[in-house]
Enzyme design. Structure first.
Site: not given
Length: 315
Positions: A107, A117, A274, A119-120
């Site tokens: 941000h 953003h 989590g 993600n892998v």
């Protein structure tokens, strides 16, 4: 979902290195702030069947060109897959699992720099006496506030170029999936201008193929750096004022809504108990909601809604 062998350690080594390289690239593009690391690990918590064990490295950057950003690596294990992971795969119910990945949200403070953003991730569902079931997922997407067409075209050109070695149909397939995934149904609008999104990947041309699936995940992770750095560098010195900041914070509210209501990673993390601080790292530092707000006709804010948020082909 097919069964075959996989190299868990090779995936983990790549992800740890990817986190390092992304942080280095973002620090250089920021030019002011650096990442602070919070390494963590979790042991078993009582008899909770959904409790996760494992650990990770949460890295956060604040106070510079990037107002708040996080680049997280985690590798966790659980005794039972949550409902979000078995909804489309009931045959996996009752299996234990490993999940690892790099997830990030950036941000920037300047409203002319988009939020980004990426993600892998890699999942392995395991059961004694049976072959593991594995799959890859991930992608990256861009959420501008005051967009520039050259930035959006660049973002999608990088997306398309990294897909070409894997087949001509890959970019349009995963671009479309991204458009459809990052969509706020209750608002009937997209979160941003898209990019790539894929999940449940373990086969090519009808055959299970770990090496090619892993290679594609690596290409997406590496591609994020090539896609985002030039945009940050082009826009970080642009002047902005109260009007731009107010609209940025308003649109950030959409980001919060999507992540809490629809995002698979957030839902998975919360369902599995989590680490909350890492899961909600994606939230912007400042956001607000204005009742029944609409952009002025002909304004730069209206241009976002009319010219950029509707689905379109950029390259």
């Amino acid at each position: 979902m097919a069964n075959t062998s996989c190299d868990i350690q090779a995936v983990k080594s790549f992800l740890l290195d990817l986190q390092d390289r992304i942080c280095t690239a973002l620090e250089a593009a920021d030019g002011k702030a650096t990442f602070v690391e919070d390494a963590w690990d979790r042991e078993e918590e009582g008899n909770n069947p959904m409790a996760l064990t494992g650990g990770g490295r949460t890295r956060v950057i604040t106070g510079g060109t990037i107002e708040k950003g996080g680049v997280n690596f985690s590798h966790v294990r659980g005794a039972k897959l949550p409902a979000s992971a078995t909804a489309n795969r009931p045959e996996l119910e009752g299996r234990s699992f490993q999940a690892m990945g790099v997830s990030l949200v950036i941000h920037p403070e300047n409203p002319y720099i988009p939020t980004s953003h990426a993600n892998v991730r890699f999942f392995v569902a395991e059961k004694e006496g049976e072959e593991p079931v594995w799959w890859f997922g991930g992608g990256f997407d861009l959420t501008p506030y005051y967009p520039f067409e050259e930035d959006v075209v660049h973002w999608h050109q990088v997306s398309k170029d990294l897909c070409v070695p894997f087949g001509e149909d890959i970019y349009p397939k995963y671009k479309k999936w991204c458009d459809e995934y990052f969509f706020l149904k209750h608002r009937n609008e997209t979160r941003g201008v898209g990019g790539l999104f894929f999940d449940d990947l373990n086969s090519w041309d009808g055959k299970v193929d770990f090496e090619r699936s892993f290679a594609f995940m690596q290409a997406v992770g590496n591609g994020y750096i090539d896609a985002v750095v030039p945009i940050i560098e082009r826009r970080k010195d642009m002047s902005w004022g109260e009007r731009e900041r107010k609209f940025q914070c308003y649109r950030r509210g959409r980001y919060v809504e999507f992540n809490l209501v629809f995002d698979r990673g957030t839902i998975f993390g919360l369902q599995t108990g989590g680490r909350t601080e890492s899961i909600l790292m994606s939230m912007p530092p400042v956001a607000h909601w204005d009742y029944d707000w609409n952009p002025e006709p002909g304004s730069p804010e209206e241009r976002l809604y009319k010219d950029f948020l509707p689905h379109r082909d950029w390259v």
